[in-house]
Design a protein around this motif. Structure first.
Motif, PDB file in Angstrom:
ATOM      1  N   MET A 233       8.009 -32.391  64.660  1.00  0.00           N
ATOM      2  CA  MET A 233       9.236 -32.506  63.979  1.00  0.00           C
ATOM      3  C   MET A 233      10.190 -32.722  65.037  1.00  0.00           C
ATOM      4  N   ASP A 234      10.907 -33.768  65.082  1.00  0.00           N
ATOM      5  CA  ASP A 234      12.014 -33.940  66.236  1.00  0.00           C
ATOM      6  C   ASP A 234      13.281 -34.445  65.588  1.00  0.00           C
ATOM      7  N   VAL A 235      14.382 -33.709  65.503  1.00  0.00           N
ATOM      8  CA  VAL A 235      15.463 -33.833  64.668  1.00  0.00           C
ATOM      9  C   VAL A 235      16.275 -35.023  65.103  1.00  0.00           C
ATOM     10  N   ASP A 236      15.908 -35.487  66.305  1.00  0.00           N
ATOM     11  CA  ASP A 236      16.859 -36.464  66.851  1.00  0.00           C
ATOM     12  C   ASP A 236      16.312 -37.961  66.648  1.00  0.00           C
ATOM     13  N   ARG A 237      15.124 -37.930  65.995  1.00  0.00           N
ATOM     14  CA  ARG A 237      14.570 -39.431  65.802  1.00  0.00           C
ATOM     15  C   ARG A 237      14.478 -39.434  64.259  1.00  0.00           C
ATOM     16  N   PRO A 238      14.769 -40.759  63.649  1.00  0.00           N
ATOM     17  CA  PRO A 238      14.865 -41.036  62.223  1.00  0.00           C
ATOM     18  C   PRO A 238      13.337 -40.819  61.670  1.00  0.00           C
ATOM     19  N   ASP A 239      12.449 -41.041  62.462  1.00  0.00           N
ATOM     20  CA  ASP A 239      10.855 -40.895  62.210  1.00  0.00           C
ATOM     21  C   ASP A 239      10.390 -39.693  62.682  1.00  0.00           C
ATOM     22  N   GLY A 240      11.043 -38.638  62.930  1.00  0.00           N
ATOM     23  CA  GLY A 240      10.735 -37.425  63.657  1.00  0.00           C
ATOM     24  C   GLY A 240       9.919 -36.330  62.988  1.00  0.00           C
ATOM     25  N   GLY A 241       9.825 -36.618  61.697  1.00  0.00           N
ATOM     26  CA  GLY A 241       8.869 -35.693  60.906  1.00  0.00           C
ATOM     27  C   GLY A 241       9.688 -34.723  60.189  1.00  0.00           C
ATOM     28  N   ARG A 242       9.098 -33.856  59.234  1.00  0.00           N
ATOM     29  CA  ARG A 242       9.928 -32.754  58.564  1.00  0.00           C
ATOM     30  C   ARG A 242       9.324 -31.292  58.876  1.00  0.00           C
ATOM     31  N   LEU A 243      10.168 -30.254  58.591  1.00  0.00           N
ATOM     32  CA  LEU A 243       9.909 -28.988  58.833  1.00  0.00           C
ATOM     33  C   LEU A 243       8.874 -28.767  57.877  1.00  0.00           C
ATOM     34  N   ALA A 244       9.081 -29.141  56.537  1.00  0.00           N
ATOM     35  CA  ALA A 244       8.198 -28.851  55.271  1.00  0.00           C
ATOM     36  C   ALA A 244       6.727 -29.621  55.774  1.00  0.00           C
ATOM     37  N   ASP A 245       6.645 -30.552  56.381  1.00  0.00           N
ATOM     38  CA  ASP A 245       5.150 -30.939  56.900  1.00  0.00           C
ATOM     39  C   ASP A 245       4.823 -29.934  57.863  1.00  0.00           C
ATOM     40  N   LEU A 246       5.399 -29.452  58.641  1.00  0.00           N
ATOM     41  CA  LEU A 246       4.767 -28.388  59.650  1.00  0.00           C
ATOM     42  C   LEU A 246       4.224 -27.163  58.795  1.00  0.00           C
ATOM     43  N   VAL A 247       5.181 -26.963  57.885  1.00  0.00           N
ATOM     44  CA  VAL A 247       4.792 -25.593  57.154  1.00  0.00           C
ATOM     45  C   VAL A 247       3.668 -25.977  56.196  1.00  0.00           C
ATOM     46  N   ALA A 248       3.572 -27.031  55.704  1.00  0.00           N
ATOM     47  CA  ALA A 248       2.338 -27.564  54.664  1.00  0.00           C
ATOM     48  C   ALA A 248       1.085 -27.432  55.670  1.00  0.00           C
ATOM     49  N   ALA A 249       1.044 -28.094  57.100  1.00  0.00           N
ATOM     50  CA  ALA A 249       0.119 -27.972  57.690  1.00  0.00           C
ATOM     51  C   ALA A 249      -0.514 -26.577  58.147  1.00  0.00           C
ATOM     52  N   ALA A 250       0.439 -25.795  58.357  1.00  0.00           N
ATOM     53  CA  ALA A 250       0.449 -24.433  58.688  1.00  0.00           C
ATOM     54  C   ALA A 250      -0.562 -23.741  57.634  1.00  0.00           C
ATOM     55  N   ARG A 251       0.119 -23.947  56.290  1.00  0.00           N
ATOM     56  CA  ARG A 251      -0.494 -23.231  55.157  1.00  0.00           C
ATOM     57  C   ARG A 251      -2.002 -23.782  54.916  1.00  0.00           C
ATOM     58  N   ALA A 252      -2.145 -25.334  55.269  1.00  0.00           N
ATOM     59  CA  ALA A 252      -3.584 -25.704  55.017  1.00  0.00           C
ATOM     60  C   ALA A 252      -4.527 -25.437  56.029  1.00  0.00           C
ATOM     61  N   ALA A 253      -4.159 -25.159  57.148  1.00  0.00           N
ATOM     62  CA  ALA A 253      -4.992 -24.635  58.239  1.00  0.00           C
ATOM     63  C   ALA A 253      -5.545 -23.239  57.765  1.00  0.00           C
ATOM     64  N   VAL A 254      -4.509 -22.324  57.404  1.00  0.00           N
ATOM     65  CA  VAL A 254      -4.902 -21.012  57.065  1.00  0.00           C
ATOM     66  C   VAL A 254      -5.986 -20.970  55.856  1.00  0.00           C
ATOM     67  N   THR A 255      -5.464 -21.997  55.072  1.00  0.00           N
ATOM     68  CA  THR A 255      -6.400 -21.895  53.562  1.00  0.00           C
ATOM     69  C   THR A 255      -8.018 -22.473  54.077  1.00  0.00           C
ATOM     70  N   ALA A 256      -7.870 -23.543  55.056  1.00  0.00           N
ATOM     71  CA  ALA A 256      -9.428 -23.917  55.399  1.00  0.00           C
ATOM     72  C   ALA A 256     -10.063 -22.769  56.263  1.00  0.00           C
ATOM     73  N   GLN A 257      -9.216 -22.012  57.204  1.00  0.00           N
ATOM     74  CA  GLN A 257      -9.750 -20.988  57.738  1.00  0.00           C
ATOM     75  C   GLN A 257     -10.466 -19.885  56.925  1.00  0.00           C
ATOM     76  N   ALA A 258      -9.692 -19.634  55.676  1.00  0.00           N
ATOM     77  CA  ALA A 258     -10.050 -18.608  54.683  1.00  0.00           C
ATOM     78  C   ALA A 258     -11.454 -19.234  53.963  1.00  0.00           C
ATOM     79  N   GLY A 259     -11.635 -20.505  53.568  1.00  0.00           N
ATOM     80  CA  GLY A 259     -12.730 -21.167  52.903  1.00  0.00           C
ATOM     81  C   GLY A 259     -14.069 -21.236  53.879  1.00  0.00           C
ATOM     82  N   GLY A 260     -13.629 -21.314  55.010  1.00  0.00           N
ATOM     83  CA  GLY A 260     -15.049 -21.652  56.091  1.00  0.00           C
ATOM     84  C   GLY A 260     -15.397 -20.227  56.423  1.00  0.00           C
TER      85      GLY A 260
END
Lengths: 221, 360
Positions: free
Chosen positions: B333-360
Motif C-alpha cells: 500500500m503506497d498512499v502517494d501513488r494513485p495505483d498504490g493499493g489499499r489497506l483493506a487489501d492488505l488486511v484481506a491478504a493477512a486474513r487469507a494467510a491465517v486461514t490457509a495456515q489453519a486449513g493446512g
C-alpha cells in the motif's frame, strides 16, 4: 539583545549539494569554526561575538550578538531573538558541549592548563575507567555551578563522549583540546549570572564550538 | 503453508510527543553511527491493544492487564454479605492459591505485578464468589483460574509472563520491533524550539503557558517492523482460525492507523502509515531495518526522505530475494501513488494467510 540561529548547510539544490559535500567532508572542529565564521564574516577583524555547537555535520546552533548574514544559496537560516531570563528556582534540562580545561597551580611557574579528565588520569597514575572519566568531567562542571548561577541535579546529569581534537593552524602549533558532551537538569540560583553564561559561554575553546549552554523547560510531570 | 506474515511500515509523524523519558527527551537509538528517534515496542503494543480497532474488531476476546483484577470478586463477596475485610482476605487467598502472583502489601486484593488475564479467566475469578461466600467454601489447591490457552487475542499475539506461575506463560506469536527514523534526527533541535518557552527578559508572560513547542519535537519518518507467526498464533488460540484471522486483521489495521501517543487531545499527532509492505511466506523472517543503516539523506542524490526510504526498503527486499531465493508474496500500500493499493487489501491478504495456515 542576542540572537539564536539554527543554521543548516543547504543540500537541497544540485548547485549547492556538491559544494556542501565538499565542505562537509572536511567538517571537523576547524572547518565548523570557519563555516560559522562565514555567517558573521563581513569584518575580518571583528572580535568573536558568537557561540555555536555543531549538532551534526553541516547543522549548527548559534547564539550571537549580531544576526547572522549569509548567502541563502548555501545556508538555510532560522533566527530569532534570544534574551532568556530563566526565573530563580526554575528547573531546566540542559545540554552543553564543553572543553573541561582547568589550570593546575605549579609552584614558581605559570599555571598549567590541562583538561579535567587528563588531570584525573595523572593523579591516579593509570588509565581511567569510563565511570572515572565521567566523574572527573562532571566534577569540572559542578565546580562551575556558582559562577553559572545554577545548582546541578547530580543524579540526573551525565557526561559522555570525551574526546580530543587537534586543529592544525597556519604558522602556529596545532590547537589541541578535549571535548565532553554534558546533559542533565539544573536549577536556577542566580538569574543574572545564568543569563550571562547563556550568552557568553562556558569554559574554553569557544571559538571551536564549545561552551554553548542550551536550556529547555522540563515537561510537566 | 504460509507460516509467517511480515509487516513493514513507513509512517510520518509531523509533530508529536511520542515516547519520552522523564526529562522530556525523546527516546533515541544510534544506528549506523547516526542518532535516530525511537518509539519503543512496549509503547506501540500498548497503543494497539488499547485502540478502538482492537476493541471493535475483537469483541469479547481481549484480555485485561491489571493488578486489581480481583476487585470484582471482592465486590461480589461484599454483595453476598461478607465484611469487606473478610472478602479481601478470601480474594487474596484466591490470588495465592491460584498462583496469579504475589499479593501486594498495603493494597487490598492486588498483585505486585501486572497480570494479563483473558475474559474466561476473569469470569472464573468472579465465579468463585458463590463458593467463597460459604464459611468453608474454599477447598485449597483445587482452584483453577488460569488457562493454558486463554481465548484472548492480545495475549495470544503479544504473550504473557507470570513470574510465579511460568507454566501458564504464553509465548508471543507477534514480534514488534522498536520503530526508528530512517534518517538522522537531531535532538538538539529541541533546544532551539524551547527558546520561545523560556521566558524572555522583555516579556511578562507566565512561563507556565509554554513548552508546547518543545513537545512538538519528534518529527520524522519511522520504520516499523512486525513479524507474525501464524502457526504459533493459531496454537495459542487453540486452533480458533476465525479469531486468529480477526486478530491479524485488527493488528494490521492498528499498526497502520494507530498513533502511539497519550496526548492526542493537545497534539492531534494522528498519522496513518504512508507505505505498508506485507510479506507472506514460509521463509525465515528478516527485518528490513538494514536498509536504513546508512541514514536516508546521506547518499548522494537523496532529497526525498519518503521516496528514498521506500526505494531503500524495496532494494533490500529484492536483494534478499535474489541472494536467498526467497519466495515471499508481497502486498503493497503506497498512499502517494494513485495505483498504490489499499489497506483493506492488505488486511484481506493477512486474513487469507491465517486461514490457509489453519486449513493446512
Amino acid at each position: 539583545m542576542s540572537f539564536i540561529t539554527r543554521a543548516h548547510l543547504r543540500q537541497d539544490t544540485p548547485a549547492v549539494r556538491n559544494l556542501a559535500r565538499l565542505l562537509l567532508d572536511q567538517s571537523d572542529a576547524d572547518n565548523g569554526h570557519r563555516l560559522v565564521w562565514t555567517l558573521f564574516g563581513e569584518d575580518p577583524d571583528a572580535a568573536r561575538d558568537f557561540l555555536y555547537r555543531e549538532a551534526e555535520p553541516g547543522h549548527f546552533l548559534v547564539v550571537s550578538s549580531r544576526p547572522p548574514q549569509a548567502s541563502t544559496d548555501i545556508w538555510a537560516l532560522e533566527t530569532k531573538a534570544y534574551a532568556p531570563a530563566p526565573p530563580e528556582g526554575a528547573a531546566y534540562a540542559f545540554t552543553l558541549r564543553a572543553n573541561p580545561a582547568a589550570s593546575v597551580a605549579r609552584p614558581g611557574a605559570r599555571g598549567l592548563r590541562v583538561d579535567a579528565v587528563m588531570h584525573a588520569r595523572t593523579q591516579k597514575g593509570g588509565p581511567l575507567t569510563v565511570e572515572e572519566k565521567e566523574a572527573a568531567a562532571l566534577a569540572w562542571l559542578y565546580a562551575r555551578a556558582d559562577r553559572l548561577g545554577v545548582a546541578f541535579e547530580a543524579e540526573r546529569c551525565a557526561a559522555a563522549g570525551y574526546r580530543k581534537v587537534t586543529v592544525p593552524r597556519k604558522g602556529a602549533p596545532p590547537a589541541q583540546f578535549a571535548l565532553v558532551d554534558y546533559d542533565g537538569v539544573l536549577r536556577v540560583r542566580d538569574p543574572g549570572r545564568l543569563a550571562e553564561a547563556l550568552r557568553g559561554g562556558v569554559g574554553r575553546a569557544r571559538a571551536y564550538g564549545c561552551g554553548l549552554l542550551l536550556l529547555r523547560p522540563l515537561p510537566a510531570m | 503453508m504460509p507460516r509467517f506474515l511480515q509487516l513493514h511500515l513507513l509512517t510520518t509523524y509531523p509533530a508529536a510527543n511520542l515516547n519520552r523519558d522523564d526529562t522530556g527527551r525523546p527516546k533515541t537509538v544510534t544506528f549506523g553511527g547516526a542518532d535516530r528517534l525511537r518509539i519503543s515496542s512496549q509503547s506501540l503494543k500498548r497503543a494497539f491493544r488499547t485502540s478502538a480497532i482492537f476493541a471493535d474488531g475483537l469483541p469479547g476476546a481481549l484480555g485485561t492487564r491489571s493488578q486489581a483484577f480481583a476487585g470484582a470478586l471482592v465486590d461480589a463477596l461484599v454483595a453476598s454479605g461478607l465484611e469487606r475485610e473478610e472478602a479481601v482476605t478470601r480474594a487474596e487467598t484466591v490470588i495465592t492459591v491460584a498462583k496469579l502472583g504475589k499479593v501486594k502489601k498495603g493494597a487490598p486484593a492486588q498483585t505486585e505485578q501486572l497480570v494479563h488475564l483473558g475474559p474466561e479467566e476473569l469470569d472464573a475469578i468472579v465465579g468463585l464468589a458463590e463458593r467463597l461466600a460459604q464459611p468453608d467454601g474454599l477447598e485449597e489447591k483445587s482452584i483453577l483460574v488460569l488457562k493454558d490457552k486463554p481465548r484472548a487475542a492480545d495475549i495470544a499475539m503479544f504473550g504473557r509472563m507470570l513470574a510465579d506461575n511460568p507454566g501458564y506463560n504464553v509465548e508471543a506469536a507477534v514480534q514488534v520491533a522498536h520503530a526508528f527514523t530512517t534518517h538522522r534526527a537531531v535532538v538538539d533541535d529541541d533546544y532551539y524550539t524551547a527558546v520561545d518557552d523560556i521566558k524572555n527578559a522583555d516579556q511578562t508572560a507566565d512561563r507556565g503557558a509554554g513548552f508546547i513547542g518543545v513537545q512538538q519535537f519528534g518529527a520524522g519518518l519511522f520504520y516499523l517492523y512486525i513479524c507474525i507467526d501464524a502457526g504459533l498464533l493459531l496454537d495459542n488460540l487453540a486452533g480458533d482460525a476465525g479469531l486468529a484471522a480477526d486478530a491479524v486483521a485488527a493488528l494490521v489495521s492498528a499498526a497502520a492507523i494507530v498513533s502511539p501517543s497519550g496526548k492526542q487531545a493537545s497534539f492531534a499527532s494522528r498519522s496513518k502509515a504512508r507505505y505498508a509492505l506485507l510479506e507472506v511466506g514460509d521463509e525465515a523472517p528478516r527485518s528490513l531495518a538494514g536498509a536504513f543503516q546508512l541514514p536516508v539523506g546521506a547518499r548522494a542524490g537523496e532529497a526525498d526522505q519518503y521516496r528514498d526510504s521506500i526505494a531503500r526498503l524495496t532494494d533490500l527486499r529484492d536483494g534478499y530475494k535474489r541472494a536467498y531465493d526467497e519466495e515471499w508474496i508481497s502486498h503493497v500500500m503506497d498512499v502517494d501513488r494513485p495505483d498504490g493499493g489499499r489497506l483493506a487489501d492488505l488486511v484481506a491478504a493477512a486474513r487469507a494467510a491465517v486461514t490457509a495456515q489453519a486449513g493446512g
